[in-house]
Design a protein around this motif. Sequence first.
Motif, PDB file in Angstrom:
ATOM      1  N   GLY A 287      -6.796  15.105 -16.463  1.00 56.69           N
ATOM      2  CA  GLY A 287      -6.001  14.702 -17.617  1.00 56.69           C
ATOM      3  C   GLY A 287      -6.795  14.745 -18.904  1.00 56.69           C
ATOM      4  O   GLY A 287      -6.305  15.195 -19.941  1.00 56.69           O
ATOM      5  N   LEU A 288      -8.032  14.289 -18.843  1.00 56.07           N
ATOM      6  CA  LEU A 288      -8.849  14.212 -20.043  1.00 56.07           C
ATOM      7  C   LEU A 288      -9.378  15.574 -20.459  1.00 56.07           C
ATOM      8  O   LEU A 288      -9.278  15.969 -21.633  1.00 56.07           O
ATOM      9  CB  LEU A 288     -10.010  13.244 -19.810  1.00 56.07           C
ATOM     10  N   ARG A 289      -9.932  16.321 -19.516  1.00 56.80           N
ATOM     11  CA  ARG A 289     -10.676  17.523 -19.893  1.00 56.80           C
ATOM     12  C   ARG A 289      -9.887  18.816 -19.758  1.00 56.80           C
ATOM     13  O   ARG A 289     -10.291  19.834 -20.307  1.00 56.80           O
ATOM     14  CB  ARG A 289     -11.966  17.585 -19.062  1.00 56.80           C
ATOM     15  N   GLU A 290      -8.773  18.796 -19.042  1.00 54.41           N
ATOM     16  CA  GLU A 290      -7.967  20.013 -18.937  1.00 54.41           C
ATOM     17  C   GLU A 290      -6.646  19.887 -19.686  1.00 54.41           C
ATOM     18  O   GLU A 290      -6.190  20.848 -20.301  1.00 54.41           O
ATOM     19  CB  GLU A 290      -7.733  20.377 -17.469  1.00 54.41           C
ATOM     20  N   LEU A 291      -6.025  18.704 -19.647  1.00 55.22           N
ATOM     21  CA  LEU A 291      -4.786  18.512 -20.411  1.00 55.22           C
ATOM     22  C   LEU A 291      -5.055  17.975 -21.810  1.00 55.22           C
ATOM     23  O   LEU A 291      -4.171  18.005 -22.657  1.00 55.22           O
ATOM     24  CB  LEU A 291      -3.849  17.544 -19.679  1.00 55.22           C
ATOM     25  N   ARG A 292      -6.242  17.460 -22.056  1.00 57.10           N
ATOM     26  CA  ARG A 292      -6.609  16.874 -23.349  1.00 57.10           C
ATOM     27  C   ARG A 292      -5.688  15.711 -23.713  1.00 57.10           C
ATOM     28  O   ARG A 292      -5.162  15.632 -24.828  1.00 57.10           O
ATOM     29  CB  ARG A 292      -6.626  17.931 -24.461  1.00 57.10           C
ATOM     30  N   LEU A 293      -5.529  14.796 -22.759  1.00 62.00           N
ATOM     31  CA  LEU A 293      -4.794  13.576 -23.054  1.00 62.00           C
ATOM     32  C   LEU A 293      -5.588  12.661 -23.981  1.00 62.00           C
ATOM     33  O   LEU A 293      -5.027  11.749 -24.584  1.00 62.00           O
ATOM     34  CB  LEU A 293      -4.456  12.830 -21.761  1.00 62.00           C
ATOM     35  N   GLY A 294      -6.880  12.894 -24.059  1.00 56.30           N
ATOM     36  CA  GLY A 294      -7.743  12.149 -24.964  1.00 56.30           C
ATOM     37  C   GLY A 294      -8.840  13.049 -25.480  1.00 56.30           C
ATOM     38  O   GLY A 294      -9.031  14.176 -24.998  1.00 56.30           O
ATOM     39  N   SER A 295      -9.567  12.570 -26.467  1.00 58.97           N
ATOM     40  CA  SER A 295     -10.578  13.396 -27.118  1.00 58.97           C
ATOM     41  C   SER A 295     -11.804  13.616 -26.241  1.00 58.97           C
ATOM     42  O   SER A 295     -12.407  14.693 -26.276  1.00 58.97           O
ATOM     43  CB  SER A 295     -10.985  12.769 -28.450  1.00 58.97           C
TER      44      SER A 295
ATOM     45  N   PRO B 208     -11.244  11.048 -32.719  1.00 60.42           N
ATOM     46  CA  PRO B 208     -10.822  10.340 -31.506  1.00 60.42           C
ATOM     47  C   PRO B 208      -9.305  10.229 -31.399  1.00 60.42           C
ATOM     48  O   PRO B 208      -8.623   9.957 -32.383  1.00 60.42           O
ATOM     49  CB  PRO B 208     -11.459   8.953 -31.668  1.00 60.42           C
ATOM     50  N   PHE B 209      -8.791  10.463 -30.196  1.00 55.58           N
ATOM     51  CA  PHE B 209      -7.375  10.236 -29.913  1.00 55.58           C
ATOM     52  C   PHE B 209      -7.226   9.986 -28.429  1.00 55.58           C
ATOM     53  O   PHE B 209      -8.069  10.380 -27.625  1.00 55.58           O
ATOM     54  CB  PHE B 209      -6.512  11.432 -30.345  1.00 55.58           C
ATOM     55  N   ASN B 210      -6.138   9.318 -28.047  1.00 54.92           N
ATOM     56  CA  ASN B 210      -5.856   9.063 -26.641  1.00 54.92           C
ATOM     57  C   ASN B 210      -4.370   8.780 -26.493  1.00 54.92           C
ATOM     58  O   ASN B 210      -3.875   7.753 -26.963  1.00 54.92           O
ATOM     59  CB  ASN B 210      -6.685   7.872 -26.134  1.00 54.92           C
ATOM     60  N   LYS B 211      -3.656   9.693 -25.864  1.00 56.87           N
ATOM     61  CA  LYS B 211      -2.208   9.581 -25.773  1.00 56.87           C
ATOM     62  C   LYS B 211      -1.761   8.442 -24.867  1.00 56.87           C
ATOM     63  O   LYS B 211      -0.765   7.767 -25.154  1.00 56.87           O
ATOM     64  CB  LYS B 211      -1.618  10.915 -25.298  1.00 56.87           C
TER      65      LYS B 211
END
Length: 250
Positions: A137-145, A153-156
Amino acid sequence: MLTVGLFIPCYIEQLYPEVGLATVRVLERHGVRVEYPEDQTCCGQPMSNTGCTEEARPLAEKFLRLFRGYEHVVAPSGSCVSMVRNHYDGFLAGQPGFDHLKRSTWELCEFLVDVLKLPRLEGAFPHKVGLHQSCHGLRELRLGSGSERRVAPFNKVQLLLSELRGLQLVELARQDECCGFGGTFAVQEEAVSCMMGRDRLADHERAGAEIVTGVDMSCLMHLDGLIRRERRPLQVLHVAQLLDRAEAAA
């Protein structure tokens, strides 16, 4: 009314069906009509990750047949969504409908943020919560920075949780570190996998979390196994379940 195709990963269907039901309730509360193609199966990620690509191919092809007619496909799993968006090209490139399927398959939280563009969520969840950010989720979908990227910085997921009354997100020392599950890695490298999981749980405990949440039930399953075996004072709750309970209490 917007209609979506609901994809439920095999381990959720078999072990955590309440996560799928919570996903449906959250979507329906926000005016989405949910359809569940009953012939769906595994997306093929376990086979693909272990190098059995030809065994994964028919599952990718079936996924395309079942879901290419939907404007959007939603799943309560970052890793399975990433499989479709980032790893199906070798199986489906050039096939009719595949480009649309890649663009329109979403993890639940990013669908709420990026497609429905919800301004805020009405709900209450008066607990201290630790957010586990799964690797896919974090590193392939970029749900967060992600801490390793030089971006604003962002985090869905955190954006949605921060809207809930009474919910306190605890501050972790290593907020985007892997839990050690990694699918078959947890079987082939059990000792390393468990050490990584214990490190993550210790971080949540030090921060004062009561509940650990995240977008991947596979990661939470791994952590929950360690919690139960070691009698740690923590609970796990998929983000769909958390949102569902919070909105029901609004």
